[in-house]
Design a protein around this motif. Structure first.
Motif, PDB file in Angstrom:
ATOM      1  N   PHE A 242       0.751  -1.295  -0.157  1.00 15.02           N
ATOM      2  CA  PHE A 242      -0.040  -0.015  -0.015  1.00 15.02           C
ATOM      3  C   PHE A 242       0.734   1.301   0.105  1.00 15.02           C
ATOM      4  O   PHE A 242       0.469   2.313  -0.792  1.00 15.02           O
TER       5      PHE A 242
ATOM      6  N   SER B 275      -3.963  10.749   0.650  1.00 14.48           N
ATOM      7  CA  SER B 275      -2.958   9.877   0.551  1.00 14.48           C
ATOM      8  C   SER B 275      -2.037   9.805   1.613  1.00 14.48           C
ATOM      9  O   SER B 275      -1.838   8.916   2.211  1.00 14.48           O
TER      10      SER B 275
ATOM     11  N   SER C  93      -1.361   0.541 -10.455  1.00 14.87           N
ATOM     12  CA  SER C  93      -2.829  -0.036  -9.843  1.00 14.87           C
ATOM     13  C   SER C  93      -2.852  -1.561 -10.350  1.00 14.87           C
ATOM     14  O   SER C  93      -3.366  -2.424  -9.415  1.00 14.87           O
TER      15      SER C  93
ATOM     16  N   ALA D  22      -2.676  -3.159  -6.698  1.00 18.44           N
ATOM     17  CA  ALA D  22      -3.785  -2.958  -6.111  1.00 18.44           C
ATOM     18  C   ALA D  22      -4.799  -4.344  -6.407  1.00 18.44           C
ATOM     19  O   ALA D  22      -5.466  -4.968  -5.437  1.00 18.44           O
TER      20      ALA D  22
ATOM     21  N   ASN E  32      -8.679   0.159  -0.124  1.00 17.75           N
ATOM     22  CA  ASN E  32      -7.671   1.242   0.071  1.00 17.75           C
ATOM     23  C   ASN E  32      -7.955   2.069   1.185  1.00 17.75           C
ATOM     24  O   ASN E  32      -9.057   2.498   1.546  1.00 17.75           O
TER      25      ASN E  32
ATOM     26  N   THR F 264       0.976   4.044  -2.737  1.00 20.11           N
ATOM     27  CA  THR F 264       0.355   5.277  -2.534  1.00 20.11           C
ATOM     28  C   THR F 264       1.501   6.399  -2.910  1.00 20.11           C
ATOM     29  O   THR F 264       1.286   7.437  -3.662  1.00 20.11           O
TER      30      THR F 264
ATOM     31  N   VAL G 155      -9.858   0.255  -4.863  1.00 17.26           N
ATOM     32  CA  VAL G 155     -10.029   1.643  -4.404  1.00 17.26           C
ATOM     33  C   VAL G 155     -11.115   1.871  -3.332  1.00 17.26           C
ATOM     34  O   VAL G 155     -10.440   2.227  -2.309  1.00 17.26           O
TER      35      VAL G 155
END
Length: 603
Positions: A130, A356, A416, A420, A255, A134, A251
């Motif tokens: 993460f 963020s 991503s 992600a 997230n 970010t 997201v």
């Protein structure tokens, strides 16, 4: 076009900048004698649905929304608007699957869940992924708008980068999550006003909505429905719906930034309402992006600035249009650039940056510091502020390195897709699969990373051919290059001739599907599916069927709106059936006791 900004334009930019900073100062003053680190990072779980929903919307209106999305419509058509279906599915999935678990556990960091469900190693792996994602992504969203706008305004690239970071660090550090949320609310009004300013001017310039739609239709931009299932195709119903859903669930579902927001709501009902109100906001901005892309094409249908060499990338089209069409209206150029500078370069992307770095501070405190120290709440609060400043500086530094990562869209989707997707697969396994164990989770997320990295790298080396991406034709036939040092356009009322100068190669349909060069929208999906499949198989082979999981960590049927809707409908049917049975039984009983049917009376 540089130098066309007037005093009024800079005044508008300054007002937005000052307004954003004052919100952080206000919340720092209001909360100076109360609260702890958890209040700083989650808003004390006292937020209501409306401001949180607006914050969710504003936080993810990035340079892709304000710069890259209209350019996508300009190049590939209004089919991009089918992403709306992905938004709808994203909000439903998040509300039904992820929100109930995270809200019930009252987690400050979503990665706390990974330790509770699996183990500390899994949590640390998720936290590191993460943080990398970010920091890289935040650097891109600072650098991208700065690069685009520096070409058409007096805003210096590095001046824009440092101003964005400084303002964001100020209000985010002073005010915590509440400052971020309420600044988002302030900024979303700036975003809408900026979009409206440029679209209204374009409508007036082109003679009405009908002319813009007609120009887009003639230019092939109204290409809404395409059900081709070829995964190489850039934009189809399937890539935008399925791939878009997976990307946005990564997201909104897991997230840290959005989870931190809806967990801050006073009740799960407010959190759900925030998500669905946010859907309205996302849809509005998507429609604005699509229409802005149509406006771009309508204005430049006869003379494409990109093909003509006036701009170096299509990401600069929107700011170029703004400076080109709004320079005669003092303050309006500044208003839109405050939406792009505010939302993409300086202010609205300072929303994204603030989201963020606030989220990074929360994850660092909860995952990497708090479990290993005995610091007091006051010390943790001050450490949270220090972490916010540190990550802000780091993100500004990353913005300087983003120039080597390619275009905004390419860099964003690459990050991503790689990071992600596997994380989404890991969280999904943990929440809905009771037999998923630690070995399976770690094996799945590592496998997802390997596959997604491979797909992204090979796709960058060997991208889909033009016949799959299908960029629409652009022309410079209407340009007038006779004036030295400037470029003039033919009259907007001049008839549009068929394009003879285009940026696309002749379409040659090839046989077969090369899965190594799939649509960028499938990157996240590939990582997610790989992580889930490999993880579940590994879990079953390592004794996952014996796993005993705390029910609080799993999705329960009582958590979903679907279950309560089903039980409500079932109860209504049962009540109606029961009443009918009672009536029928009552009639039968009444008939049995009627003297007319009595044996004695008959005798």
């Amino acid at each position: 076009m540089s130098g066309d900004f007037e005093v009024a334009d800079y005044v508008v930019l300054a007002l937005v900048l000052v307004g954003s900073s004052l919100i952080g100062v206000y919340y720092a003053w209001a909360s100076r004698h109360k609260g702890n680190s958890k209040d700083f990072l989650t808003g004390g779980r006292s937020m209501t649905a409306l401001p949180v929903s607006m914050s969710l919307t504003a936080s993810f209106m990035s340079s892709n929304t304000l710069l890259a999305n209209p350019a996508e419509v300009y190049r590939y058509g209004a089919i991009f608007g089918l992403l709306f279906f992905g938004y709808v599915l994203t909000i439903v999935i998040t509300s039904e699957i992820f929100l109930p678990v995270f809200y019930r556990l009252a987690l400050t960091s979503t990665y706390e869940y990974l330790e509770l469900r699996f183990n500390r190693v899994t949590r640390l792996l998720g936290t590191v992924l993460f943080m990398i994602q970010t920091i890289l992504y935040t650097g891109i969203i600072i650098y991208g708008p700065a690069l685009a706008l520096s070409q058409v305004t007096d805003v210096d690239l590095w001046g824009g980068i440092f101003s964005t970071g400084a303002v964001c660090i100020l209000y985010c550090t002073l005010g915590g999550l509440k400052a971020v949320v309420w600044t988002d609310v302030f900024q979303i009004a700036i975003m809408l006003a900026g979009y409206l300013s440029v679209t209204i001017m374009c409508v007036n310039l082109q003679g009405g909505f009908a002319n813009i739609i007609s120009d887009s239709q003639q230019g092939g931009r109204i290409n809404m429905w395409d059900f081709d299932m070829n995964p190489q195709r850039r934009h189809t119903f399937w890539t935008l719906t399925i791939g878009g859903t997976c990307g946005w669930v990564a997201v909104f579902g897991i997230n840290q930034a959005p989870v931190q927001r809806y967990v801050s709501c006073k009740s799960i009902a407010h959190a759900r309402a925030a998500l669905y109100i946010n859907l309205v906001g996302l849809s509005c901005f998507l429609m604005c992006s699509v229409f802005a892309g149509m406006c771009l094409y309508s204005v430049y249908k006869n003379c494409d600035p990109w093909t003509a060499g006036l701009i170096s990338t299509t990401d600069q089209l929107m700011p170029y249009l703004v400076v080109d069409t709004l320079t005669g209206s003092p303050g309006l150029s500044g208003l839109f650039v405050a939406a792009v500078l505010s939302g993409s370069l300086r202010f609205l992307h300072h929303i994204k940056l603030s989201s963020s770095i606030n989220a990074l501070a929360a994850v660092t405190i909860e995952d990497l510091i708090k479990p290993y120290t005995n610091l007091s709440e006051k010390q943790l609060t001050w450490l949270s502020r220090a972490m916010t400043i540190s990550y802000g500086v780091l993100c500004i530094a990353m913005a300087g390195l983003s120039s080597v990562m390619g275009g905004i869209m390419q860099a964003t989707v690459t990050i991503s897709g790689i990071l992600a997707g596997p994380l989404l697969g890991l969280f999904t396994m943990g929440i809905i699969c009771p037999f998923a164990n630690t070995k399976g989770g770690l094996t799945g997320v590592v496998s997802g990373l390997i596959v997604s990295v491979s797909v992204c790298v090979v796709s960058l080396i060997s991208p889909p051919p033009p016949e799959m991406t299908r960029p629409l034709p652009l022309t410079t036939d209407g340009c007038n290059f006779t004036t030295t040092g400037s470029l003039n356009w033919t009259s907007p009322t001049a008839p549009t001739e068929p394009s003879t100068i285009t940026t696309t190669a002749p379409v040659q349909i090839t046989d077969g599907i090369h899965l190594h060069s799939v649509s960028y929208l499938y990157f996240c999906l590939i990582g997610t599916v790989t992580a889930i499949i490999v993880g579940l198989i590994a879990s079953l082979f390592t004794g996952g069927w014996k796993e005993r999981v705390d029910s609080r960590l799993m999705l329960m049927k009582e958590d979903t709106i679907l279950y309560h809707t089903f039980t409500f409908c079932r109860d209504r049917v049962m009540r109606r059936t029961g009443k009918l049975d009672l009536i029928m039984n009552g009639n039968e009983k009444s008939g049995d006791t009627n003297p007319a049917f009595s044996d004695t009376e008959m005798y």
